[in-house]
Design an enzyme around this catalytic site. Structure first.
Site, PDB file in Angstrom:
ATOM      1  N   CYS A 382       0.952  -1.265  -0.084  1.00 40.03           N
ATOM      2  CA  CYS A 382       0.023  -0.021  -0.007  1.00 40.03           C
ATOM      3  C   CYS A 382       1.009   1.395   0.027  1.00 40.03           C
ATOM      4  O   CYS A 382       1.886   1.168   0.514  1.00 40.03           O
ATOM      5  CB  CYS A 382      -0.841   0.127   1.117  1.00 40.03           C
ATOM      6  SG  CYS A 382      -2.155   1.446   1.283  1.00 40.03           S
ATOM      7  N   THR A 385       0.590   9.136  -0.292  1.00 36.59           N
ATOM      8  CA  THR A 385       1.098  10.681   0.113  1.00 36.59           C
ATOM      9  C   THR A 385       0.064  11.252   0.553  1.00 36.59           C
ATOM     10  O   THR A 385      -1.083  11.184   0.023  1.00 36.59           O
ATOM     11  CB  THR A 385       1.556  11.259  -1.091  1.00 36.59           C
ATOM     12  OG1 THR A 385       2.740  10.666  -1.822  1.00 36.59           O
ATOM     13  CG2 THR A 385       2.247  12.677  -0.685  1.00 36.59           C
ATOM     14  N   GLN A 390       0.299  16.512  -1.820  1.00 36.94           N
ATOM     15  CA  GLN A 390       0.307  16.098  -3.155  1.00 36.94           C
ATOM     16  C   GLN A 390       0.854  17.030  -4.064  1.00 36.94           C
ATOM     17  O   GLN A 390       1.183  18.005  -4.022  1.00 36.94           O
ATOM     18  CB  GLN A 390      -1.291  15.994  -3.366  1.00 36.94           C
ATOM     19  CG  GLN A 390      -2.102  15.169  -2.585  1.00 36.94           C
ATOM     20  CD  GLN A 390      -1.717  13.550  -3.103  1.00 36.94           C
ATOM     21  OE1 GLN A 390      -1.603  13.277  -4.448  1.00 36.94           O
ATOM     22  NE2 GLN A 390      -1.689  12.625  -2.230  1.00 36.94           N
ATOM     23  N   GLY A 393       6.025  15.967  -5.869  1.00 42.04           N
ATOM     24  CA  GLY A 393       7.009  15.127  -6.158  1.00 42.04           C
ATOM     25  C   GLY A 393       7.452  13.969  -5.035  1.00 42.04           C
ATOM     26  O   GLY A 393       8.115  13.036  -5.277  1.00 42.04           O
ATOM     27  N   ARG A 396       6.757  10.178  -6.112  1.00 47.03           N
ATOM     28  CA  ARG A 396       7.888   9.511  -6.855  1.00 47.03           C
ATOM     29  C   ARG A 396       8.974   8.952  -6.043  1.00 47.03           C
ATOM     30  O   ARG A 396       9.681   7.962  -6.277  1.00 47.03           O
ATOM     31  CB  ARG A 396       8.308  10.534  -7.944  1.00 47.03           C
ATOM     32  CG  ARG A 396       9.217   9.901  -8.936  1.00 47.03           C
ATOM     33  CD  ARG A 396       9.870  11.144  -9.695  1.00 47.03           C
ATOM     34  NE  ARG A 396      10.688  10.348 -10.768  1.00 47.03           N
ATOM     35  CZ  ARG A 396      12.075   9.713 -10.712  1.00 47.03           C
ATOM     36  NH1 ARG A 396      12.672   9.832  -9.622  1.00 47.03           N
ATOM     37  NH2 ARG A 396      12.717   9.309 -11.829  1.00 47.03           N
ATOM     38  N   GLU A 416       1.819  -4.263  -5.620  1.00 41.88           N
ATOM     39  CA  GLU A 416       0.595  -5.047  -5.414  1.00 41.88           C
ATOM     40  C   GLU A 416      -0.583  -4.684  -6.097  1.00 41.88           C
ATOM     41  O   GLU A 416      -0.837  -3.405  -6.380  1.00 41.88           O
ATOM     42  CB  GLU A 416       0.384  -5.219  -3.831  1.00 41.88           C
ATOM     43  CG  GLU A 416      -1.048  -6.261  -3.489  1.00 41.88           C
ATOM     44  CD  GLU A 416      -1.108  -6.372  -2.282  1.00 41.88           C
ATOM     45  OE1 GLU A 416      -2.415  -6.202  -2.002  1.00 41.88           O
ATOM     46  OE2 GLU A 416      -0.306  -6.582  -1.070  1.00 41.88           O
TER      47      GLU A 416
END
Length: 526
Positions: A382, A385, A390, A393, A396, A416
Site C-alpha cells: 500500500c 502521500t 500532493q 514529487g 515519486r 501489489e
C-alpha cells in the site's frame, strides 16, 4: 525463458505516440454519469424533515447550486447533515452538507416509487426472478471469471485499472482536488509519457466492454450500485462505504476525507475529529485532544531512521512491534484509499514512513507498506502521500525508495495489484522515466540490451518493463531484428520532467540491511 537481444536507435520507426493517447478528467478517472438520469421523477417541495435518501436537490458547492443526490442522512452535534453525490463530479468530491446549503425553495426530485417497490422485501420473489441470469449467462460468467484467474498468473500492470476507470470522474473545481491520494499528478500532464491508446486503461476498458457485450453479460447495474454506494470497490462483503468522517484536524492542516474508514462509530457523529500527527491517536473533542498534546512526547515515527537527506527522512516500523501506531496509520490512510482492504492485524507488514523535519519534530508526508515475505514478490502493498503534500514529487520519492530497497535485497519488485487510478499514473510515469534514462545510456555506449537486463538494472519485473515498452511504442521488429526505439518526442518530454525534478533518493545514504524474521513474526497473529 526466451531472451531477446535488442539494438537501440533514437530515430522513430513507427512514429511517436499520438497525442490523443488518453483523455481523462482532472483527477484521472472516467466520466461520471449524470445524477438521477434515466427515469423520470416526481418533483415537489421538501423540508429538512421530509427530505430523504434518494432525493435529488440543489446543493451549494463552490459558490453555486448544483444537482446532488442524497445518499445518506445522519444527526451530528451541530445538526442534521446530508451526504451528497454531485452531478458530474467524481465520487471523491462527495461530502456531508448541513441543511443551510440545500435550496428548499426549488422543487426536489423524489425517488422513483417503482424502484422502491422493487427494493421492498415483500417483493423479493418477483425481483429475484428477474435478477437471476439464465443458465447460459451463468456459464458465460463462469468462463469470464476463469479467464481472469488465468491472466492473473502474468498480470498486466494496468489491467486492474479498468474498474476504477469506470468510477466517476469530475468536471468540477480544481481547487477541491488538491486532496488526492497516492501523490500522483492527476490526469495526463504535458510532461507525462504518452501511451498507445490500445494499452491505456481506457483502451483496456473499451476492449473489455466489447467482450462483455459479445458474451451477453452486462455490468451496468453493478456499476450503478457501486456508484451510488460511494465506492469503487467491488467486494460485496464490505460494509457501507459512505464517508463517515466529515473533517480531520491533523497538525497544521485540516483534511477532508474521501472514503470510509472504520473509526469507532461514535466518531461519525462528530463534526471534526482530531488526530495527533506524531502518535496518530484520534479524539472526538478538542478538550481531550489538547490534554493529549500536552502529555505526548513522541516527535517522530516509532522506528529506526534508515535514510536522511536535506529534504526527507525515512523510518522503518515493524507492525508487530508497533501495532497500535501502525493500526492508527492504516485508519488514517484508509480515508484516502478506496481500493485497499484494511486488516486489524498489522504483524506481517513493514511500514516505511517518509517525514520532513523542523524544530517541532518529524512530520509524516506519506508511507508505503510491504509484506515481510510476499509470495508474489511485491515490494509495495500500500502506498500513500497525504493530501497536503500532493503534487510536490513526494509520491515519486516513495516509489523510488521502494525500488532502492529491492536493489539492496537483490530482488525484482512490483507494486501489489490492483493499483488505484492515481497510483497507476505515478508508477507508469516512474517506469517510463527510468527505462528511458537507462536506454539513453545504452544508446550512447552502443551496448546491446535485453528486457531481462533492463529489469535487473532497475529492480523491476520483466512484465512491468515489457508492458511499458509496448505501451510507449518503443519495442518494434524491424528488418528481422528486435529493436527498442526512443522517439524524439519522449526524449524531449523526459528532458522537461528532469528539469522540474527537484528531489531524488541518494542510494548511498540508505543505512539498511534486509531484516530477517522468524516464522511467527511474519505471519498473522490470529
Amino acid at each position: 525463458m526466451l531472451h531477446h537481444r535488442f539494438s537501440l536507435t533514437t530515430s522513430s520507426i513507427q512514429g511517436p505516440p499520438t497525442p490523443s493517447a488518453i483523455i481523462m478528467g482532472h483527477n484521472g478517472a472516467a466520466g461520471e454519469a449524470e445524477v438521477g438520469s434515466g427515469e423520470p421523477r416526481l418533483k415537489g417541495k421538501a423540508t429538512p424533515d421530509t427530505l430523504k435518501i434518494g432525493c435529488i436537490a440543489l446543493v451549494a458547492k463552490n459558490g453555486e447550486y448544483r444537482r446532488a443526490e442524497i445518499l445518506s442522512i445522519k444527526e451530528t452535534k451541530s445538526g442534521r447533515q446530508f451526504y451528497c453525490n454531485f452531478d458530474n463530479f467524481n465520487k471523491r468530491l462527495d461530502e456531508w452538507v448541513p441543511v443551510s446549503r440545500i435550496d428548499f425553495e426549488q422543487d426536489v426530485e423524489w425517488p422513483n416509487l417503482e424502484k422502491d417497490k422493487a427494493k421492498d422485501p415483500k417483493n423479493k420473489k418477483s425481483t429475484s426472478k428477474k435478477s437471476q441470469p439464465s443458465k447460459k449467462a451463468q456459464k458465460k460468467v463462469g468462463k469470464r471469471e476463469q479467464s481472469v484467474v488465468s491472466e492473473g498468473q502474468t498480470p498486466h500492470p494496468w489491467s486492474e485499472f479498468v474498474e476504477s476507470q469506470k468510477a466517476p470522474a469530475a468536471n468540477g473545481d480544481d481547487k477541491v482536488t488538491a486532496s488526492l491520494e497516492v501523490g500522483a499528478t492527476p490526469g495526463v500532464g504535458p510532461d507525462e509519457m504518452e501511451l498507445d491508446e490500445d494499452e491505456t486503461p481506457a483502451g483496456v476498458a473499451k476492449k473489455e466492454k466489447e467482450q462483455q457485450q459479445q458474451q451477453g453479460f452486462s455490468r451496468e447495474q453493478e456499476i450503478e450500485k457501486l456508484r451510488t454506494s460511494g465506492s469503487m470497490t467491488q467486494n460485496p462483503a464490505e460494509i457501507s462505504r459512505i464517508r463517515n468522517i466529515s473533517k480531520v484536524e491533523f497538525g497544521r492542516y485540516v483534511l477532508f476525507p474521501w472514503y470510509f474508514s472504520p473509526y469507532p462509530e461514535a466518531f461519525s457523529q462528530e463534526d471534526c475529529i482530531y488526530i495527533c500527527e506524531f502518535c496518530l491517536s484520534y479524539y472526538g473533542d478538542l478538550k481531550s485532544f489538547t490534554r493529549h498534546r500536552i502529555k505526548c512526547t513522541l516527535q517522530h515515527p516509532p522506528g529506526n531512521e534508515i535514510y536522511r537527506d536535506e529534504h526527507v527522512s525515512f523510518f522503518e516500523i515493524d507492525g508487530r512491534r508497533q501495532r497500535t501506531w501502525c493500526r492508527n496509520l492504516c485508519l488514517l490512510s484508509k480515508m484516502f484509499l478506496d481500493h485497499k482492504t484494511l486488516y486489524y492485524d498489522v504483524d506481517p507488514f513493514l511500514f516505511y514512513v517518509m517525514t520532513s523535519r523542523d524544530d517541532r519534530g518529524w512530520h509524516i508526508i506519506g508511507y508505503f507498506s510491504k509484506e515481510k515475505e510476499s509470495a508474489d514478490g511485491y515490494n509495495v502493498a500500500c502506498i500513500l502521500t497525504l493530501p497536503q503534500y500532493q503534487r510536490k514529487g513526494y509520491g515519486r520519492l516513495l516509489i523510488q525508495f521502494s525500488y532502492e530497497l529491492s536493489k539492496i535485497e537483490g530482488k525484482l519488485g512490483s507494486p501489489e495489484k490492483p493499483l488505484s487510478d492515481l497510483g497507476l499514473l505515478s508508477y507508469r510515469q516512474y517506469w517510463a522515466e527510468n527505462i528511458i534514462d537507462l536506454l539513453e545510456g545504452y544508446a550512447e555506449t552502443g551496448e546491446k540490451c535485453t528486457i531481462e537486463g533492463i529489469a535487473t538494472k532497475l529492480a523491476m519485473t520483466t512484465q512491468d518493463v515489457e508492458h511499458t515498452l509496448q505501451a510507449l511504442k518503443m519495442q518494434v521488429y524491424h528488418k528481422g531484428e528486435h529493436k527498442i526505439v526512443i522517439p524524439e518526442k519522449l526524449k524531449q518530454q523526459r528532458e522537461k520532467s528532469r528539469a522540474k525534478q527537484k528531489r531524488v533518493i541518494d542510494p548511498s545514504r540508505i543505512q539498511w540491511k534486509p531484516p530477517v524474521f522468524t516464522a511467527s513474526s511474519r505471519t498473522w497473529a490470529w
